[in-house]
Every structure is written in C-alpha cells, then in structure tokens.
Scaffold this motif. Structure first.
Motif, short mmCIF file in Angstrom:
data_model
loop_
_atom_site.label_atom_id
_atom_site.label_comp_id
_atom_site.label_asym_id
_atom_site.label_seq_id
_atom_site.Cartn_x
_atom_site.Cartn_y
_atom_site.Cartn_z
N ASN A 15 -9.14 2.17 -1.35
CA ASN A 15 -8.40 2.82 -2.43
C ASN A 15 -8.88 4.24 -2.70
OD1 ASN A 15 -10.88 2.20 -3.93
ND2 ASN A 15 -10.03 0.14 -4.04
N ARG A 16 -10.03 4.62 -2.15
CA ARG A 16 -10.60 5.94 -2.44
C ARG A 16 -11.13 6.59 -1.16
NH1 ARG A 16 -13.56 3.96 -8.04
NH2 ARG A 16 -11.65 4.05 -9.28
N ASN A 17 -10.96 7.89 -1.08
CA ASN A 17 -11.43 8.64 0.09
C ASN A 17 -12.12 9.93 -0.34
OD1 ASN A 17 -9.07 9.87 -0.84
ND2 ASN A 17 -8.28 10.33 1.20
N GLU A 36 -6.49 4.64 -9.33
CA GLU A 36 -6.60 6.02 -8.84
C GLU A 36 -5.66 6.98 -9.58
OE1 GLU A 36 -9.33 4.59 -7.49
OE2 GLU A 36 -7.76 3.36 -6.65
N ALA A 83 -2.98 8.62 2.54
CA ALA A 83 -3.66 9.58 1.67
C ALA A 83 -4.67 10.33 2.53
CB ALA A 83 -4.35 8.88 0.51
N LEU A 132 0.95 4.29 -2.78
CA LEU A 132 0.79 5.65 -2.28
C LEU A 132 1.99 6.51 -2.69
CD1 LEU A 132 -0.75 5.03 1.27
CD2 LEU A 132 -1.89 6.12 -0.68
N LYS A 154 0.83 -1.20 0.00
CA LYS A 154 0.00 0.00 0.00
C LYS A 154 0.87 1.25 0.00
CE LYS A 154 -4.20 1.79 0.35
NZ LYS A 154 -5.10 1.06 1.25
N MET A 182 -4.87 -0.34 -6.91
CA MET A 182 -5.00 1.08 -6.60
C MET A 182 -4.38 1.95 -7.69
SD MET A 182 -4.48 2.85 -2.92
CE MET A 182 -4.84 4.59 -2.68
N THR A 195 -3.26 12.10 -9.37
CA THR A 195 -4.45 11.40 -9.86
C THR A 195 -4.91 11.92 -11.21
OG1 THR A 195 -5.84 12.95 -8.62
CG2 THR A 195 -5.27 10.86 -7.53
N LEU A 235 -6.39 6.99 3.96
CA LEU A 235 -6.10 5.69 3.36
C LEU A 235 -4.69 5.24 3.76
CD1 LEU A 235 -7.41 6.40 -0.25
CD2 LEU A 235 -8.70 5.57 1.74
N PRO A 279 -7.02 10.40 -3.13
CA PRO A 279 -5.97 9.39 -2.96
C PRO A 279 -4.57 9.91 -3.29
CG PRO A 279 -7.84 8.52 -4.21
CD PRO A 279 -8.06 9.99 -4.11
#
Length: 323
Positions: free
Chosen positions: A269-271, A107, A161, A67, A63, A104, A75, A285, A166
């Motif tokens: 994977n998304r916020n 993203e 994130a 990131l 992860k 991910m 993005t 994230l 992200p």
C-alpha cells in the motif's frame, strides 16, 4: 441495527470497513489510553460517497479501484472525511476485494472507509463459520453527503503507483517494458486467499523470468493452510517464488529489500522513499494480476497482454478455520 466501531494502533485498521465496520487507525498512545477507559475523540467527520457502477473486467481488480480513487483524490486534503462506498457495483465485489479498497484508503489520509454489509458480507462470514455475526448495514435512503464521486468499474484498467507516493498513479500500459528486478506479493492490502489464488493460477505450469527475484507472503495462517491444501502453494514454489512469513515483512523493509538501484513491483500500500530498506530502490504498487505478469516477463507488463486465460477464483464455500 447497529454496526461496530474499532480503534486500532495500525494505520491499516480500516481494513475492517470491508465488512461494514467503522475501523479507525490511531496512535499507539491513544489506543492505550482508550483501553484504559479514556475517551477517544475525533471531530464529526464529513462523508464522501463513492458510487460504484458496472463490473470489473478481466485482469482488473480491487487494487486498481483504490489506485483510481487515489488518482482522483490524491494523498493530501482528505483529512476529516470518512469514505462510504455504495452503488450497484458494490455487489460485484467480494469481501476480500472490499477489504483491499478500505485498507489502502489509509493512503488517502481519510479517517476510515466503509462498505455496506449485505448478502456478499453474509456469504463471506458464513464461509468463515461466523454467519451468526452478520447484520445488514447500509446507508439511509435519504442520506446526505458532503461530496460524491462516481467510478465506473467496467472502464478501469491496470494501474500502478510510481515512486515515491501512492498517489503518483499511472496506467501500466504507459510504463510497459520497464525492466523489473523484483516482484513482491503480499502485505495487508493484497495477501488474501483470493489474491494468491489469482497469482497461483497465472503461474501454473510457468516459471518466473530468470532475472527476477520473486517473494510471496500469505496474509495469515488460514491463507497459508488453504493454498497448501489445494496445491496452489506447489504452483507458486515450482514457478520460482520464495515464500515468506505471514507478516508485514518486505512492506516495511523487514526482509527482501531490493538490490541497489533496483526496481521492485509490489502489492504493498506504500512506496515511500527508502521504505523498502534500500534507499536507492524504486517501488511500484500494483495489483496481484499485474505483479504476476511482471514476474513472468521480467518487465512492467499489462496483464491483459498475456496470452494466458484469466482464472478468477470464486469465494470458497468454507474457509479452513483452525485457531
């Protein structure tokens, strides 16, 4: 040797890139038309090579790799690219780790991401009872790329994130101490057997902070069955985690929405703003390692500061295959 392509109606179809597949997420109508025999067209993609060197340190995982990529590329501005991962660092990443990275990659806005199919891929397929499906797939020695970047895995640290994008990546140590209300572990990015075993090992004999609401969703029936059979599920339940169904669930705001103004640390994977189902919530994230650390302390915590041993599970010799 020929690889395979896949067209799927989920934006995280590129997870298949973890075993060397060109797996592309597309709109539902486009997929329906393709199933009816209508060709699916994309412009010839540019190829961005990400050269991985070194090996991940303890408490840092896949992860944190994706990131880091998001912190470099953002993005936006990556449409029309396929990302190809290579370099000697690849051999230190097992297939679930590779799948997290390609998952991910959606993203970034790229068409898809792909890893080579190598001995590590073969080991994973053998453990899944699918060794006969393995083929070796890698880039031509003289392959040309439109862009190349290099990432030293050994230099990475726990990342997060921050709300509400992200690509809004910060180091966990820089936001350490932030009060956390909820921890949610799962989603298609980080719900593998390997991910949940890291969390279960961190939780063994320990309890989540009393002010934390903690939920966990196994990624599949196979994962659920395996953590149930080896005792890891007992560790998670005893520590205070609630177990959710194997589904998108909290990642898409279908259950476990945070409280108003709440801060939720998730392995999603998304916020995006409001995605959790609570408009005023803030979603961070992180990796499963960091999420576990936050659950134990009740605040944003760099897992490297925990005074507990890091137990990284090895890939099982055999997964439970029960379809």
């Amino acid at each position: 040797k020929l690889g395979k392509t896949l067209l799927g109606s989920d934006s995280h179809t590129p997870t298949g890139g973890g075993i060397g597949m060109i797996a592309i997420g597309a709109g539902g109508l486009e997929v329906a038309l393709a199933m009816a025999g209508i060709p699916f067209y994309i412009p010839k993609p540019k190829v961005l090579k990400i050269n991985l060197i070194g090996k991940l340190p303890d408490w840092v995982s896949a992860k944190d790799v994706i990131l880091k990529v998001l912190s470099i590329l953002g993005t936006k501005g990556n449409v029309g690219y396929i990302i190809e991962y290579g370099g000697e660092g690849v051999k230190h990443l097992d297939v679930p780790a590779r799948a997290t990275i390609t998952n991910m990659g959606a993203e970034l806005g790229v068409t898809t991401s792909v890893f080579p199919s190598d001995e590590e891929t073969k080991r994973f397929l053998k453990a899944q009872g699918r060794e006969q499906d393995w083929v070796e797939l890698n880039a031509d020695p003289n392959a040309k790329y439109d862009k190349t970047i290099e990432i030293d895995l050994s230099s990475l640290e726990p990342l997060a994130a921050a709300p509400h994008n992200p690509g809004n990546v910060v180091t966990v140590k820089d936001i350490a101490g932030l009060k956390v209300d909820q921890v949610a572990i799962g989603s298609c990015t980080n719900s593998s057997y390997m991910d949940l075993m890291v969390v279960a090992n961190s939780m063994k004999g320990r309890s989540i902070a009393p002010e934390i609401s903690a939920v966990l969703a196994p990624g599949s029936k196979q994962v659920f069955e395996m953590i149930a059979s080896n005792g890891a599920l007992q560790n998670l339940i005893a520590s205070g985690f609630r177990i959710m169904e194997s589904a998108c669930g909290f990642c898409i705001g279908a259950g476990a929405s945070p409280k108003s103004e709440g801060i939720s640390v998730r392995t999603n994977n998304r916020n995006f703003f409001g995605r959790s189902g609570t408009e005023s919530a803030k979603i961070y994230l992180v990796s499963p390692e960091t999420a576990a650390a936050c659950a134990l302390t009740g605040k944003m915590t760099d897992p490297r500061t925990l005074n507990i041993p890091y137990i990284k599970p090895g890939l099982p010799d055999q997964f439970i295959v029960n379809d």
